[in-house]
Design a protein around this motif. Structure first.
Motif, PDB file in Angstrom:
ATOM      1  N   MET A   1       0.832  -1.192   0.000  1.00  0.00           N
ATOM      2  CA  MET A   1       0.000   0.000   0.000  1.00  0.00           C
ATOM      3  C   MET A   1       0.874   1.252   0.000  1.00  0.00           C
ATOM      4  O   MET A   1       1.861   1.326   0.721  1.00  0.00           O
ATOM      5  CB  MET A   1      -0.887   0.034   1.248  1.00  0.00           C
ATOM      6  N   GLU A   2       0.491   2.228  -0.802  1.00  0.00           N
ATOM      7  CA  GLU A   2       1.141   3.535  -0.789  1.00  0.00           C
ATOM      8  C   GLU A   2       0.143   4.527  -0.219  1.00  0.00           C
ATOM      9  O   GLU A   2      -0.965   4.678  -0.734  1.00  0.00           O
ATOM     10  CB  GLU A   2       1.547   3.941  -2.205  1.00  0.00           C
ATOM     11  N   VAL A   3       0.510   5.175   0.893  1.00  0.00           N
ATOM     12  CA  VAL A   3      -0.400   6.072   1.599  1.00  0.00           C
ATOM     13  C   VAL A   3       0.131   7.504   1.520  1.00  0.00           C
ATOM     14  O   VAL A   3       1.310   7.742   1.789  1.00  0.00           O
ATOM     15  CB  VAL A   3      -0.544   5.650   3.078  1.00  0.00           C
ATOM     16  N   ARG A   4      -0.735   8.433   1.171  1.00  0.00           N
ATOM     17  CA  ARG A   4      -0.367   9.839   1.122  1.00  0.00           C
ATOM     18  C   ARG A   4      -1.351  10.641   1.967  1.00  0.00           C
ATOM     19  O   ARG A   4      -2.557  10.400   1.919  1.00  0.00           O
ATOM     20  CB  ARG A   4      -0.388  10.358  -0.320  1.00  0.00           C
ATOM     21  N   LEU A   5      -0.847  11.596   2.740  1.00  0.00           N
ATOM     22  CA  LEU A   5      -1.707  12.508   3.476  1.00  0.00           C
ATOM     23  C   LEU A   5      -0.972  13.812   3.747  1.00  0.00           C
ATOM     24  O   LEU A   5       0.255  13.844   3.776  1.00  0.00           O
ATOM     25  CB  LEU A   5      -2.203  11.888   4.784  1.00  0.00           C
ATOM     26  N   GLU A   6      -1.753  14.874   3.923  1.00  0.00           N
ATOM     27  CA  GLU A   6      -1.173  16.184   4.201  1.00  0.00           C
ATOM     28  C   GLU A   6      -0.629  16.190   5.627  1.00  0.00           C
ATOM     29  O   GLU A   6      -1.264  15.686   6.557  1.00  0.00           O
ATOM     30  CB  GLU A   6      -2.246  17.268   4.042  1.00  0.00           C
ATOM     31  N   VAL A   7       0.534  16.773   5.803  1.00  0.00           N
ATOM     32  CA  VAL A   7       1.165  16.824   7.121  1.00  0.00           C
ATOM     33  C   VAL A   7       0.715  18.091   7.843  1.00  0.00           C
ATOM     34  O   VAL A   7       0.843  19.197   7.300  1.00  0.00           O
ATOM     35  CB  VAL A   7       2.706  16.823   6.992  1.00  0.00           C
ATOM     36  N   PRO A   8       0.169  17.964   9.058  1.00  0.00           N
ATOM     37  CA  PRO A   8      -0.229  19.169   9.793  1.00  0.00           C
ATOM     38  C   PRO A   8       0.986  20.078  10.045  1.00  0.00           C
ATOM     39  O   PRO A   8       2.108  19.594  10.213  1.00  0.00           O
ATOM     40  CB  PRO A   8      -0.769  18.618  11.120  1.00  0.00           C
ATOM     41  N   GLU A   9       0.736  21.369  10.089  1.00  0.00           N
ATOM     42  CA  GLU A   9       1.818  22.320  10.299  1.00  0.00           C
ATOM     43  C   GLU A   9       2.527  22.040  11.635  1.00  0.00           C
ATOM     44  O   GLU A   9       1.888  21.821  12.668  1.00  0.00           O
ATOM     45  CB  GLU A   9       1.264  23.750  10.305  1.00  0.00           C
ATOM     46  N   GLY A  10       3.854  22.023  11.584  1.00  0.00           N
ATOM     47  CA  GLY A  10       4.625  21.799  12.789  1.00  0.00           C
ATOM     48  C   GLY A  10       4.984  20.357  13.051  1.00  0.00           C
ATOM     49  O   GLY A  10       5.775  20.059  13.953  1.00  0.00           O
ATOM     50  N   PHE A  11       4.414  19.422  12.270  1.00  0.00           N
ATOM     51  CA  PHE A  11       4.732  17.999  12.436  1.00  0.00           C
ATOM     52  C   PHE A  11       5.916  17.642  11.542  1.00  0.00           C
ATOM     53  O   PHE A  11       6.156  18.273  10.518  1.00  0.00           O
ATOM     54  CB  PHE A  11       3.537  17.122  12.069  1.00  0.00           C
ATOM     55  N   LYS A  12       6.643  16.626  11.925  1.00  0.00           N
ATOM     56  CA  LYS A  12       7.785  16.175  11.133  1.00  0.00           C
ATOM     57  C   LYS A  12       7.814  14.652  11.083  1.00  0.00           C
ATOM     58  O   LYS A  12       7.233  13.970  11.939  1.00  0.00           O
ATOM     59  CB  LYS A  12       9.092  16.706  11.728  1.00  0.00           C
ATOM     60  N   LEU A  13       8.492  14.117  10.072  1.00  0.00           N
ATOM     61  CA  LEU A  13       8.651  12.665   9.952  1.00  0.00           C
ATOM     62  C   LEU A  13       9.390  12.112  11.164  1.00  0.00           C
ATOM     63  O   LEU A  13      10.250  12.779  11.745  1.00  0.00           O
ATOM     64  CB  LEU A  13       9.426  12.318   8.678  1.00  0.00           C
ATOM     65  N   THR A  14       9.041  10.883  11.532  1.00  0.00           N
ATOM     66  CA  THR A  14       9.722  10.223  12.632  1.00  0.00           C
ATOM     67  C   THR A  14      10.274   8.880  12.188  1.00  0.00           C
ATOM     68  O   THR A  14       9.693   8.224  11.319  1.00  0.00           O
ATOM     69  CB  THR A  14       8.778  10.012  13.833  1.00  0.00           C
ATOM     70  N   ARG A  15      11.390   8.477  12.799  1.00  0.00           N
ATOM     71  CA  ARG A  15      11.983   7.175  12.498  1.00  0.00           C
ATOM     72  C   ARG A  15      11.365   6.063  13.354  1.00  0.00           C
ATOM     73  O   ARG A  15      11.612   4.891  13.131  1.00  0.00           O
ATOM     74  CB  ARG A  15      13.497   7.219  12.729  1.00  0.00           C
ATOM     75  N   GLU A  16      10.593   6.456  14.353  1.00  0.00           N
ATOM     76  CA  GLU A  16      10.036   5.476  15.284  1.00  0.00           C
ATOM     77  C   GLU A  16       8.931   4.639  14.652  1.00  0.00           C
ATOM     78  O   GLU A  16       8.694   3.502  15.050  1.00  0.00           O
ATOM     79  CB  GLU A  16       9.494   6.184  16.524  1.00  0.00           C
ATOM     80  N   HIS A  17       8.230   5.206  13.699  1.00  0.00           N
ATOM     81  CA  HIS A  17       7.126   4.504  13.034  1.00  0.00           C
ATOM     82  C   HIS A  17       6.832   5.229  11.730  1.00  0.00           C
ATOM     83  O   HIS A  17       7.384   6.305  11.452  1.00  0.00           O
ATOM     84  CB  HIS A  17       5.877   4.467  13.925  1.00  0.00           C
ATOM     85  N   TYR A  18       5.952   4.637  10.919  1.00  0.00           N
ATOM     86  CA  TYR A  18       5.509   5.320   9.703  1.00  0.00           C
ATOM     87  C   TYR A  18       4.544   6.434  10.119  1.00  0.00           C
ATOM     88  O   TYR A  18       3.438   6.166  10.584  1.00  0.00           O
ATOM     89  CB  TYR A  18       4.821   4.358   8.738  1.00  0.00           C
ATOM     90  N   GLY A  19       4.974   7.680   9.979  1.00  0.00           N
ATOM     91  CA  GLY A  19       4.091   8.766  10.341  1.00  0.00           C
ATOM     92  C   GLY A  19       4.850  10.009  10.770  1.00  0.00           C
ATOM     93  O   GLY A  19       6.015  10.207  10.407  1.00  0.00           O
ATOM     94  N   PHE A  20       4.156  10.832  11.592  1.00  0.00           N
ATOM     95  CA  PHE A  20       4.676  12.151  11.932  1.00  0.00           C
ATOM     96  C   PHE A  20       4.513  12.414  13.429  1.00  0.00           C
ATOM     97  O   PHE A  20       3.652  11.833  14.083  1.00  0.00           O
ATOM     98  CB  PHE A  20       3.925  13.230  11.141  1.00  0.00           C
ATOM     99  N   VAL A  21       5.342  13.328  13.944  1.00  0.00           N
ATOM    100  CA  VAL A  21       5.246  13.700  15.361  1.00  0.00           C
ATOM    101  C   VAL A  21       5.411  15.210  15.522  1.00  0.00           C
ATOM    102  O   VAL A  21       5.999  15.889  14.674  1.00  0.00           O
ATOM    103  CB  VAL A  21       6.325  12.989  16.220  1.00  0.00           C
ATOM    104  N   GLN A  22       4.869  15.688  16.623  1.00  0.00           N
ATOM    105  CA  GLN A  22       5.118  17.059  17.060  1.00  0.00           C
ATOM    106  C   GLN A  22       5.446  16.951  18.557  1.00  0.00           C
ATOM    107  O   GLN A  22       4.553  16.992  19.414  1.00  0.00           O
ATOM    108  CB  GLN A  22       3.891  17.947  16.836  1.00  0.00           C
ATOM    109  N   PRO A  23       6.720  16.793  18.876  1.00  0.00           N
ATOM    110  CA  PRO A  23       7.128  16.493  20.254  1.00  0.00           C
ATOM    111  C   PRO A  23       6.647  17.507  21.287  1.00  0.00           C
ATOM    112  O   PRO A  23       6.261  17.133  22.402  1.00  0.00           O
ATOM    113  CB  PRO A  23       8.661  16.479  20.171  1.00  0.00           C
TER     114      PRO A  23
END
Length: 273
Positions: free
Chosen positions: A1-23
């Protein structure tokens, strides 16, 4: 599966899992593929089952995201004394499910929550069916030389011989309706009750192993589409489930096809979960 979604402002890619974080806001978006069919997975997400993971189900709603029918769960979880709200957007098909999970403190500002929800609702998914032939199956082949994977149908895959016309191999798995006396009994049942085989004459049966697991092999001559044919079958059972490999060729191709088949079966592996 190829998944695309808009990243909320202030979030960044994370190496911990597939997705984004805002610490700084303790917020994250996590993308997971679950190798369970969509409807089956939804049935597992009952309030009782979720509570076992300390998740409280607040609401369930049906939503449409980019033309796809999805389910949106709103959950609550307490972590280190802080209440977190979670949104699970669930989509999928007969092979697997996609879960996009957003998590943020329940006390977050509405503008923050809405930005995360907007990100979830921007999700677009593209699937490559040829790359998903083994999705959700407990087995795979590490090499399919001399064969071509031509079909995936629910719990089965079909491989066609590239060297012998009309020769093919079907590999299936499933749950046993009831306990069987022996794998030999089950093997005989499968081969004698096949809808595609007629006038079955069993010529050889013996215990074997497949990927190190005890199994039972059966060879037979049969009638397939009014043509004399040879069938080789391997049956195995584990924990109330069965594996069935059934190979078929013209009777005259038996010995030559058998060599290709042996190589294929040697490349069969149970997937470790």
């Amino acid at each position: 599966m190829e998944v695309r979604l808009e990243v909320p402002e202030g979030f960044k890619l994370t190496r911990e899992h597939y997705g984004f974080v805002q610490p700084e806001t303790f917020s994250r978006i996590k993308i997971s593929e679950i190798e369970v069919p969509y409807n089956t997975y939804l049935m597992q997400l009952s309030s009782e089952n979720l509570l076992k993971s300390q998740l409280q189900l607040l609401s369930t709603e049906q939503v449409v995201v980019n033309g796809a029918n999805c389910t949106l769960l709103t959950l609550r979880q307490i972590i280190a004394g802080t209440y977190y709200e979670k949104l699970w957007l669930i989509a999928g098909d007969k092979l697997s499910s996609l879960r996009i999970e957003a998590s943020y403190p329940e006390s977050s500002r509405n503008v923050h929550k809405n930005a995360i929800k907007q990100s979830l609702f921007s999700t677009a998914v593209q699937t490559n069916d040829s790359a998903r032939l083994y999705t959700g199956l407990p087995f795979l082949f590490t090499n399919t030389d001399n064969f071509k994977l031509v079909q995936r149908s629910l719990n089965s895959v079909v491989l066609r011989s590239e060297n012998f016309p009309d020769a093919n191999v079907v590999v299936s798995h499933g749950k046993l309706a009831k306990e069987v006396d022996s794998v030999e009994t089950l093997s005989t049942h499968f081969i004698e009750n096949s809808k595609s085989l007629n006038d079955v004459e069993i010529i050889k049966s013996s215990p074997v192993k497949i990927d190190g697991i005890p199994a039972f092999s059966t060879e037979a001559y049969t009638n397939n589409n009014e043509q004399a044919a040879w069938v080789y079958q391997v049956t195995s059972t584990q924990k109330g489930k069965f594996l069935l490999i059934q190979a078929l060729s013209k009777k005259g191709d038996r010995h030559a096809f058998e060599k290709d088949l042996e190589l294929l079966i040697n490349n069969f592996k149970f997937r470790v979960k």
